[in-house]
Enzyme design. Structure first.
Site, PDB file in Angstrom:
ATOM      1  N   HIS A 105      41.075  32.351  40.283  1.00 28.35           N
ATOM      2  CA  HIS A 105      40.888  33.711  39.775  1.00 28.35           C
ATOM      3  C   HIS A 105      41.985  34.113  38.794  1.00 28.35           C
ATOM      4  CE1 HIS A 105      44.050  34.587  42.612  1.00 28.35           C
ATOM      5  NE2 HIS A 105      44.162  35.795  42.077  1.00 28.35           N
ATOM      6  N   HIS A 120      44.493  37.435  34.812  1.00 34.30           N
ATOM      7  CA  HIS A 120      44.034  37.707  36.169  1.00 34.30           C
ATOM      8  C   HIS A 120      42.613  38.244  36.084  1.00 34.30           C
ATOM      9  CE1 HIS A 120      43.676  39.537  40.131  1.00 34.30           C
ATOM     10  NE2 HIS A 120      44.666  38.725  40.498  1.00 34.30           N
TER      11      HIS A 120
END
Length: 192
Positions: A105, A120
């Protein structure tokens, strides 16, 4: 001796198959006008990107609009965010992949000029444990602006987390440097 000859023949047959597959792949890719249009669009996009290439297609917003104080209060550094419209995360810089998180992620990069940044993807996406993310690079890979880094199934991710907003944070800006957004271009300027 006959075992070596048999292995040599098997290797030769495999090589011939690979050559044939490459020939057909190149043949079909060259004649696919839609694929060529995508390539031309990517080249134009790269040329107009400015200092940093937006890692996702979508609306660029100030990092202060991210609904997470770690990003909006710039605890990790200044940056920007993107409300994504596509599922392919691409490199905003020429440099090196320094870390892909095990849950895929988030990805850290170091630019050729030494700047370090974190991409992110979404909020609370660590909870997905990698589901919906496919890493296309690995730690230590050299990347160019526009190279594909991660494929994201945003339809799945959006159902499971509060937001898909993606933060891009510069973690080692010098004193006086700040991120400036002008339209769809992002740059770093001195705070003069």
């Amino acid at each position: 001796m006959s075992l070596l000859l048999t292995l040599d023949k098997a290797f030769y047959r495999i090589c011939e198959r690979v050559k044939t597959m490459s020939f057909f792949k190149n043949l079909f890719n060259k004649r696919d006008p839609e694929n060529q249009a995508d390539i031309n669009a990517e080249k134009e996009e790269l040329a107009s990107a400015g200092e940093f290439f937006p890692p996702l297609k979508g609306r660029i917003v100030p990092v202060t609009e991210v609904p997470d104080p770690v990003f909006s209060q710039k605890m990790m550094g200044d940056g920007f965010a993107i409300i994504p419209e596509s599922g392919t995360v691409r490199s905003p810089i020429d440099g090196e992949v320094t870390n892909i998180f095990p849950t895929k992620h988030a990805i850290s990069l170091r630019a050729s000029d030494g700047r370090e940044l974190l991409i992110h993807i979404g909020l609370e996406t660590v909870s997905l444990k990698g589901e919906g993310f496919t890493a296309l690079v690995k730690d230590g890979d050299r990347v160019k602006k526009g190279d594909r880094l991660v494929k994201v199934d945003f339809a799945l991710v959006a159902r499971r987390v509060p937001s898909t907003i993606t933060s891009i944070v510069f973690t080692n800006l010098k004193d006086g440097e700040k991120v400036v957004i002008e339209g769809n271009q992002v740059s770093i300027k001195n705070d003069d």
